[in-house]
Scaffold this motif. Structure first.
Motif, PDB file in Angstrom:
ATOM      1  N   GLU A 173       0.804  -1.221   0.000  1.00  0.00           N
ATOM      2  CA  GLU A 173       0.000   0.000   0.000  1.00  0.00           C
ATOM      3  C   GLU A 173       0.836   1.270   0.000  1.00  0.00           C
ATOM      4  O   GLU A 173       0.304   2.358  -0.204  1.00  0.00           O
ATOM      5  CB  GLU A 173      -0.933   0.015   1.226  1.00  0.00           C
ATOM      6  N   ASP A 174       2.133   1.180   0.260  1.00  0.00           N
ATOM      7  CA  ASP A 174       2.986   2.372   0.245  1.00  0.00           C
ATOM      8  C   ASP A 174       4.427   1.939  -0.011  1.00  0.00           C
ATOM      9  O   ASP A 174       4.731   0.732  -0.057  1.00  0.00           O
ATOM     10  CB  ASP A 174       2.843   3.178   1.542  1.00  0.00           C
ATOM     11  N   PRO A 175       5.351   2.910  -0.207  1.00  0.00           N
ATOM     12  CA  PRO A 175       6.736   2.538  -0.544  1.00  0.00           C
ATOM     13  C   PRO A 175       7.437   1.707   0.516  1.00  0.00           C
ATOM     14  O   PRO A 175       8.250   0.842   0.172  1.00  0.00           O
ATOM     15  CB  PRO A 175       7.422   3.903  -0.720  1.00  0.00           C
ATOM     16  N   TRP A 176       7.147   1.936   1.797  1.00  0.00           N
ATOM     17  CA  TRP A 176       7.802   1.131   2.827  1.00  0.00           C
ATOM     18  C   TRP A 176       7.386  -0.335   2.730  1.00  0.00           C
ATOM     19  O   TRP A 176       8.204  -1.240   2.930  1.00  0.00           O
ATOM     20  CB  TRP A 176       7.490   1.680   4.222  1.00  0.00           C
ATOM     21  N   GLU A 177       6.118  -0.591   2.435  1.00  0.00           N
ATOM     22  CA  GLU A 177       5.672  -1.976   2.290  1.00  0.00           C
ATOM     23  C   GLU A 177       6.337  -2.630   1.082  1.00  0.00           C
ATOM     24  O   GLU A 177       6.741  -3.797   1.137  1.00  0.00           O
ATOM     25  CB  GLU A 177       4.147  -2.031   2.169  1.00  0.00           C
ATOM     26  N   VAL A 247      13.368   2.106  -4.313  1.00  0.00           N
ATOM     27  CA  VAL A 247      12.132   2.155  -3.535  1.00  0.00           C
ATOM     28  C   VAL A 247      12.389   2.731  -2.149  1.00  0.00           C
ATOM     29  O   VAL A 247      11.547   3.441  -1.586  1.00  0.00           O
ATOM     30  CB  VAL A 247      11.496   0.748  -3.448  1.00  0.00           C
ATOM     31  N   LEU A 248      13.556   2.464  -1.578  1.00  0.00           N
ATOM     32  CA  LEU A 248      13.890   3.036  -0.271  1.00  0.00           C
ATOM     33  C   LEU A 248      13.966   4.557  -0.331  1.00  0.00           C
ATOM     34  O   LEU A 248      13.550   5.250   0.608  1.00  0.00           O
ATOM     35  CB  LEU A 248      15.208   2.464   0.234  1.00  0.00           C
ATOM     36  N   GLU A 249      14.494   5.092  -1.422  1.00  0.00           N
ATOM     37  CA  GLU A 249      14.521   6.546  -1.561  1.00  0.00           C
ATOM     38  C   GLU A 249      13.097   7.105  -1.621  1.00  0.00           C
ATOM     39  O   GLU A 249      12.794   8.132  -1.016  1.00  0.00           O
ATOM     40  CB  GLU A 249      15.313   6.945  -2.805  1.00  0.00           C
ATOM     41  N   ASP A 250      12.212   6.421  -2.345  1.00  0.00           N
ATOM     42  CA  ASP A 250      10.805   6.829  -2.364  1.00  0.00           C
ATOM     43  C   ASP A 250      10.214   6.766  -0.956  1.00  0.00           C
ATOM     44  O   ASP A 250       9.467   7.655  -0.532  1.00  0.00           O
ATOM     45  CB  ASP A 250       9.990   5.915  -3.291  1.00  0.00           C
ATOM     46  N   ALA A 251      10.544   5.678  -0.225  1.00  0.00           N
ATOM     47  CA  ALA A 251       9.987   5.495   1.116  1.00  0.00           C
ATOM     48  C   ALA A 251      10.456   6.592   2.066  1.00  0.00           C
ATOM     49  O   ALA A 251       9.670   7.121   2.862  1.00  0.00           O
ATOM     50  CB  ALA A 251      10.385   4.121   1.650  1.00  0.00           C
TER      51      ALA A 251
END
Length: 294
Positions: A173-177, A247-251
């Motif tokens: 549901e979000d970048p961290w997931e 993806v971590l940068e997005d998170a």
């Protein structure tokens, strides 16, 4: 989908167990149908997990041949039955699977802790109907493929990881997931290297899904499943590392990991003399959504 729409769906939606009963499926069949994207679910904001909207149950009931057609789409077969579905010897079926030409969707460990791979019968039937696959079903295996088998190639675990990862990413549901899903397929040493900041690493661990349950934690069976879950192919590892870094940068832009007051994020290693990077601006959700759509 907006939060108000999801809330309305939740008021009338079904739990997975009830939806399985409504559709006349075993729970394992239902879970696989969700895994394959054949049954749409929505987040259960109240208790976690997923729920099934009533409109989705109505849609499935209205499909041609229901419920037999739905059951057939999630029918799983092992190696022996799969060979019968394809009308080929068991040995040839195993070679096709090792070469990655047919992909398992599930596995389990038998009482001897041997891995038993399971395949979709529908996919096996489709494979036999493709004209270019005919030479693989009869006669001598092409030389290049024989060489791969002689070298010990076995892509079953990698192909399963790819399918399982796709399923988990669809539910994110979000970048961290999403980052947690990608991290679940890398070993601890890879994660420590990619995520040097301890607070980022701890926060990432909260979203890391566990391997499929097989045996008690720490048991030989659990260790074997964890090994299957962990990428071991150099190309696969390289892709996971690259994707996880993005993806971590997005998170981090979307929501920085919680940390004590005054604690700063550990920057990546930089060549001597380079300035320390600034904290990236917020807005990582848009980048994550764009990447996810691709």
């Amino acid at each position: 989908m907006s939060s108000s729409t999801i809330t309305q769906l939740q008021r009338h939606s079904c739990t997975p167990s009830r939806a399985a009963r409504e559709l006349g499926l075993k729970r394992s069949e239902f879970d696989l149908a969700v895994h394959l994207g054949q049954i749409r679910t929505v987040p259960d904001e109240g208790g976690g997990g997923r729920r099934v909207p009533p409109s989705e149950i109505d849609r499935l009931r209205a499909t041609d041949g229901y419920p037999d057609s739905l059951r057939e789409r999630v029918r799983l077969v092992g190696t022996t039955e799969g060979a019968k579905v394809m009308d080929i010897p068991v040995g040839r079926f195993t070679r096709l699977a090792r070469l990655g030409l047919i992909s398992p969707v599930r596995f389990y460990l038998n009482r001897y802790r041997a891995v038993v791979w399971l395949y979709l019968a529908e996919e096996l039937e489709e494979f036999t109907t493709v004209g270019e696959n005919k030479p693989l079903l009869t006669g001598r295996m092409p030389e290049g493929l024989r060489d791969m088998l002689d070298e010990g190639v076995d892509l079953r675990a990698r192909n399963w990881r790819g399918r399982h990862r796709g399923f988990l990413l669809r539910l994110a549901e979000d970048p961290w997931e999403s980052a947690g899903v990608l991290a679940a397929f890398l070993d601890a040493a890879q994660i420590a290297e990619l995520v040097p900041d301890p607070y980022d690493r701890s926060h990432l661990g909260r979203f890391r899904p566990a391997p499929p349950a097989h045996g008690a934690q720490g048991s030989p069976a659990a260790h074997l499943v964890e090994k299957i879950m962990t990428a071991d192919d150099p190309a696969e590892i390289a892709w996971l590392r690259s994707e996880l870094a993005q993806v971590l940068e997005d998170a981090r832009r979307f929501r920085p990991a919680p940390r004590p007051a005054g604690a700063r994020r550990t920057p990546p290693d930089l060549p001597a003399g380079d300035p320390e990077p600034q904290e990236p601006p917020r807005g990582g959700l848009l980048g994550w959504l764009r990447r996810r759509s691709v």
